[in-house]
Scaffold this motif. Structure first.
Motif, short mmCIF file in Angstrom:
data_model
loop_
_atom_site.label_atom_id
_atom_site.label_comp_id
_atom_site.label_asym_id
_atom_site.label_seq_id
_atom_site.Cartn_x
_atom_site.Cartn_y
_atom_site.Cartn_z
N PHE A 730 0.81 -1.03 0.18
CA PHE A 730 -0.15 -0.09 0.13
C PHE A 730 0.78 1.06 0.18
CE2 PHE A 730 -2.45 -3.10 2.74
CZ PHE A 730 -3.34 -3.70 1.67
N LEU A 731 2.10 1.24 0.00
CA LEU A 731 2.83 2.04 -0.04
C LEU A 731 3.10 3.13 -1.42
CD1 LEU A 731 5.09 4.04 1.56
CD2 LEU A 731 6.76 2.57 0.66
N ASP A 732 2.98 4.35 -1.60
CA ASP A 732 2.98 4.97 -2.71
C ASP A 732 4.26 4.84 -3.42
OD1 ASP A 732 3.36 7.22 -4.90
OD2 ASP A 732 1.03 7.64 -4.10
N GLU A 733 4.15 4.46 -4.82
CA GLU A 733 5.38 4.09 -5.58
C GLU A 733 6.40 5.47 -5.31
OE1 GLU A 733 6.71 2.97 -9.89
OE2 GLU A 733 4.84 3.21 -9.53
N ALA A 734 5.89 6.50 -5.16
CA ALA A 734 6.71 7.93 -4.96
C ALA A 734 7.80 7.58 -3.73
CB ALA A 734 5.89 9.11 -4.93
N TYR A 735 7.22 7.06 -2.84
CA TYR A 735 8.19 7.00 -1.58
C TYR A 735 9.12 5.53 -1.51
CZ TYR A 735 5.07 10.54 -0.12
OH TYR A 735 4.24 11.48 0.11
N SER A 736 8.97 4.83 -2.77
CA SER A 736 9.76 3.49 -2.89
C SER A 736 11.23 3.65 -2.60
CB SER A 736 9.16 2.70 -4.00
OG SER A 736 9.79 3.52 -5.28
N ASN A 737 11.66 4.77 -3.11
CA ASN A 737 13.30 5.10 -2.88
C ASN A 737 13.48 5.66 -1.57
OD1 ASN A 737 13.75 3.92 -5.30
ND2 ASN A 737 13.51 5.61 -6.38
N SER A 738 12.81 5.93 -0.81
CA SER A 738 13.12 6.46 0.69
C SER A 738 12.36 5.78 1.72
CB SER A 738 12.50 7.80 0.70
OG SER A 738 11.12 7.79 0.54
N VAL A 739 11.82 4.65 1.58
CA VAL A 739 11.39 3.62 2.72
C VAL A 739 11.86 2.31 2.34
CG1 VAL A 739 9.51 2.91 4.23
CG2 VAL A 739 9.57 5.38 3.38
N ARG A 740 12.24 1.61 3.10
CA ARG A 740 12.70 0.15 2.97
C ARG A 740 12.44 -0.88 3.94
NH1 ARG A 740 18.64 -1.37 0.82
NH2 ARG A 740 17.56 -0.89 -1.37
N THR A 741 11.86 -2.23 3.62
CA THR A 741 11.42 -2.90 4.93
C THR A 741 12.37 -4.11 4.53
OG1 THR A 741 9.19 -2.00 4.95
CG2 THR A 741 9.57 -4.01 5.92
#
Length: 824
Positions: A730-741
């Motif tokens: 559910f994380l917006d793709e715009a934040y995929s490069n700033s949040v990592r799990t």
């Protein structure tokens, strides 16, 4: 009489003619005047301009039809009536109403913005006139969309609400209903591959396990088309070049709540590759290009391999400046022998040169900082490999969240291009400031700035001032990575600190130090670098706690009963670093290695050395790099060299290795893993006793007590981590490069190679403590858990939930931990 004749009704254009005299047929007449009635918004001149009849014209039935069509074509009117009064042509119109407001009600599957975008494409906008004839088409189009996602009970109704001054509100009412679930998917005609194998590769599902929280059986027309293409591609990749999907039926259950999908296929037979011909302009590199060919004679035909071959030759030609080659494969199919001849046609086209390289999106980072990382040069021919390497070099800077490239052909030319690099900057440093209080630290003041892109120059600068219950320190550092244009770096730091480790829940002693360091780096190539440096450090140690390990060090250097020792050390550093990571932060591919050696020079008060190796490997598991496997390890060893006062030098305890915490061995408290200090006492109180309530006196005056203390670390370390990096639902793709799990497993060991366990193994065990063999590297700890990393505006934040799976009695464990300022 104003009206003396009724014109014949012309049903084709929907106009109405009226008068007070009925005539069986229309009689032509000459127009002496034209009157237009009913105009409100439309100007008279505009209406007459659209009317192909002028005063003096003779009008007949054909011209009348043309006039009415022209008025309707202007899209300004929804009803037109014409009549005559002698020679006067009277046109009575009703203007289309103006759309004053558009609203939506009941829509959940389609957002308002999507609906408005669709209406805009049909010319239905606020401020425009409303064409009622288009509403039924809009209703049907929206209803078809719902049918496409399995909602066959959906209804769409357009309601028009009249407002004053010939204005209307258009209201679209939606009754979406429930989506029909897929009850069953059947594949008919397959004999080579089973139903389970084929259905398993489909995105549409007729069964979802109870534990699959994100799975669904909802039908979508677009997904069905994609699934049919997936089946086709699968067969073509297995050699079935004549495979066909003959028909597909989607049938609804009587209650309209379920669907049956039947896919009929004709598999055909597998084909082999009989020959591969390279045709066209091979630029004199026939042998090399043939050697690159991944498809061999006798291989089973594979459509994916054919596509890969075309891409391979396109990239190969791109290395020599042929940016727009045409590589296309023409198969010749022999149905009798079941063989395919592949003719790969190659047309390099013109060699393309780069006119200019431009940067956009860098509001902080200067162009020159980015330009010096490029391997593709202006004025040279376009090399696709060099462009890609330039992109990777910019990513490795760590200043950008995203780097995109675009090759733009210069207008009017076919062999000159510009290259545009578009970047999205991200925080390249960290900042902290504040006042706090804690039971472990007391009142604390913090201020720190660490900037890896200082003022957009690419230089690294840092200032940190900290003071709390147990520590006061200040550190100032600066590094210019491009001190010379060849990439030789130069930097330095100055520092001072005063620490009372006893008040920090570590083994008690005080250490006051100050010093400086100079360092420089020399690039070997794009990926490898040699680093070296010199430094001076002054240490003053005092109020050392009484324990066996530190006493061993103090016995070498202590002069009489003096409890305070000072050391002046000159340090040399030499290291090697390599990085092929695709990004500076949150990499998803490549590896990095760092090896560093630190040694104090002969003549320093304490002579010792340390060697450290850190390595990381990132393996993307998907083409999109959304799933990545990470393996990392650290090895370190240090010891003394030479002798002091006829004793062999050892590694000073303040240089020991520690482990535990959110960046090394998660699940264990920071710096608590490894050897602990201990003392051996005789005829003394032991405080506190095991109950923690007071002191215990020995029952036997000659009894030996062993007391374990706090963490002291060791001179050797080995840690390793395995991580599976996964996308966040559910994380917006715009934040995929700033949040990592990631899900991780950590393991590590700290040990002391100089610890003499034989000297203590025979001491009688007591109820208070038991000595471990701190020289044994097999006494490792391990844990597993979940980690979340976020590149926040304040710097990188790391949060971890961990559970130890290998621990020892007395270990300090923790479930939750966090760290600021470091990412993996």
């Amino acid at each position: 009489m104003r009206l003396n004749k009724l014109f014949a009704s012309i049903l084709l254009v929907g106009a109405t003619f009226s008068g007070n005299t009925l005539a069986e047929s229309f009689q032509p007449f000459t127009v002496t005047d034209i009157q237009v009635e009913g105009l409100q918004r439309v100007a008279l001149g505009a209406a007459l301009l659209n009317l192909p009849v002028k005063v003096g014209d003779t009008i007949d039935e054909l011209k009348l039809q043309q006039a009415i069509k022209a008025l309707y074509a202007s899209t300004n009117f929804e009803n037109i009536q014409v009549s005559r009064d002698d020679g006067v042509l009277i046109v009575a119109v009703k203007e289309r109403p103006t759309i004053s407001e558009i609203s939506f009600d009941g829509n959940k599957d389609i957002k308002d913005e999507q609906l408005q975008e669709s209406l805009d494409g049909s010319g239905v906008k606020i401020g425009e006139s409303l064409d009622r004839t288009m509403l039924s088409g809009i209703e049907k189009g929206l209803q078809d969309f719902y049918y496409g996602v399995g909602k066959y009970g959906a209804k769409v109704e357009a309601e028009i609400i009249n407002l004053p001054r010939n204005r209307v509100e258009l209201k679209l009412k939606f009754t979406e209903g429930l989506a029909a679930d897929i009850r069953q998917i059947n594949v008919v005609g397959n004999t080579v591959f089973s139903d389970e194998e084929l259905i398993g590769m489909l995105e549409l599902k007729d069964y979802v396990a109870w534990w699959d929280l994100f799975g669904e059986r909802r039908y979508q027309k677009q997904k069905l088309q994609a699934d049919l293409e997936s089946i086709k591609a699968f067969y073509h990749n297995q050699g079935y070049i004549r495979f066909k999907e003959t028909s597909t039926q989607v049938a609804m259950t009587p209650d309209r709540k379920g669907l049956y999908i039947t896919i009929n296929v004709d598999e055909g037979e597998p084909y082999k590759v009989s020959k591969v011909n390279l045709t066209g302009d091979l630029m004199g590199r026939e042998k090399l290009m043939e050697a690159l060919l991944p498809i061999k004679e006798g291989d089973t035909y594979n459509a994916a391999e054919v596509t890969f071959t075309e891409e391979l030759y396109s990239k190969y030609l791109g290395r020599f400046g042929y940016a727009y080659p045409e590589v296309q494969t023409y198969p010749e199919i022999d149905d009798e022998t079941k063989e395919v001849t592949l003719n790969v046609g190659i047309k390099p086209g013109k060699r393309v040169y780069v006119r200019a390289i431009n940067f956009t999106g860098n509001t902080i980072t200067k162009d020159e900082v980015m330009r010096r990382k490029l391997t593709q040069m202006e004025g040279a021919w376009l090399n696709s490999d060099l462009v890609e390497r330039s992109k990777e070099s910019l990513n490795r800077l760590g200043f950008f969240e995203k780097v995109d490239t675009e090759t733009i052909q210069v207008p009017g030319t076919d062999d000159i291009v510009d290259i545009d690099f578009t970047v999205k900057e991200q925080p390249s440093g960290s900042f902290n400031a504040g006042v706090g209080y804690g039971s472990g630290t007391g009142v604390s003041l913090q201020f720190g700035v660490q900037q890896n892109n200082f003022l957009g120059t690419g230089n690294q600068a840092g200032l940190n001032i900290n003071t709390n219950k147990y520590q006061k320190q200040i550190n100032l550092s600066y590094t210019d990575p491009y001190w010379t244009k060849d990439g030789i770096s130069l930097g330095g730091s100055i520092y001072w600190s005063k620490t009372d480790y006893g008040r920090a829940n570590l083994e008690a002693y005080k250490n006051q130090s100050y010093g400086f360091a100079l360092n420089s780096g020399f690039p070997i190539n794009e990926y490898n670098r040699i680093n070296g440096g010199i430094g001076f450090r002054h240490n003053t140690l005092s109020e050392l706690s009484d324990n066996q390990q530190t006493n061993q060090f103090f016995d070498i250097y202590r002069d009489g009963a003096n409890d305070e020792l000072s050391f002046d050390n000159f340090e040399l550093n030499l290291g090697w670093s390599r990085s092929s990571l695709n990004r500076g932060t949150f990499p998803t591919n490549g590896s990095s290695q760092r090896f560093n050696t630190k040694v104090t020079t002969p003549g320093s008060d304490v002579q010792y050395f340390k060697m450290d190796l850190d390595t990381k490997f990132y393996f993307p598991l998907t083409r999109s790099h959304s799933f990545v496997f990470l393996a990392r390890a650290r090895l370190g060893y240090g010891n003394g060299y030479g002798q002091t006062n006829d004793n062999d030098n050892i590694l000073p305890f303040w240089e020991n290795y520690y482990s535990g915490g959110s960046t090394t061995l998660r699940g264990f408290k920071t710096n608590t893993v490894g050897p602990r200090s201990f003392s051996v006492t005789r005829d003394q109180e032991f405080c506190p006793d095991p109950s923690g309530s007071g002191c215990s006196l020995p029952t036997n005056p000659n009894e030996i007590f062993v007391r374990n203390g706090r963490s002291l670390g060791g001179n050797a370390i080995a840690t390793a981590s395995l991580e599976l990096i996964v996308p966040i639902p559910f994380l917006d793709e715009a934040y995929s490069n700033s949040v990592r799990t990631s899900f991780f497993a950590d393991a590590g060991s700290i040990w002391d190679t100089e610890f003499d366990y034989d000297s203590y193994r025979d001491l009688p065990a007591t109820e208070f403590a038991k000595i471990q063999d701190y020289s044994d590297p097999s006494l490792y700890r391990a844990s597993y858990g979940l980690s979340v990393q976020w590149l926040s505006p304040m710097g990188p934040l790391v949060f971890s939930l961990a559970r130890p799976i290998k621990e020892y009695e007395g270990d300090d464990t923790e479930v939750f931990s966090f760290n600021i300022g470091q990412t993996f």
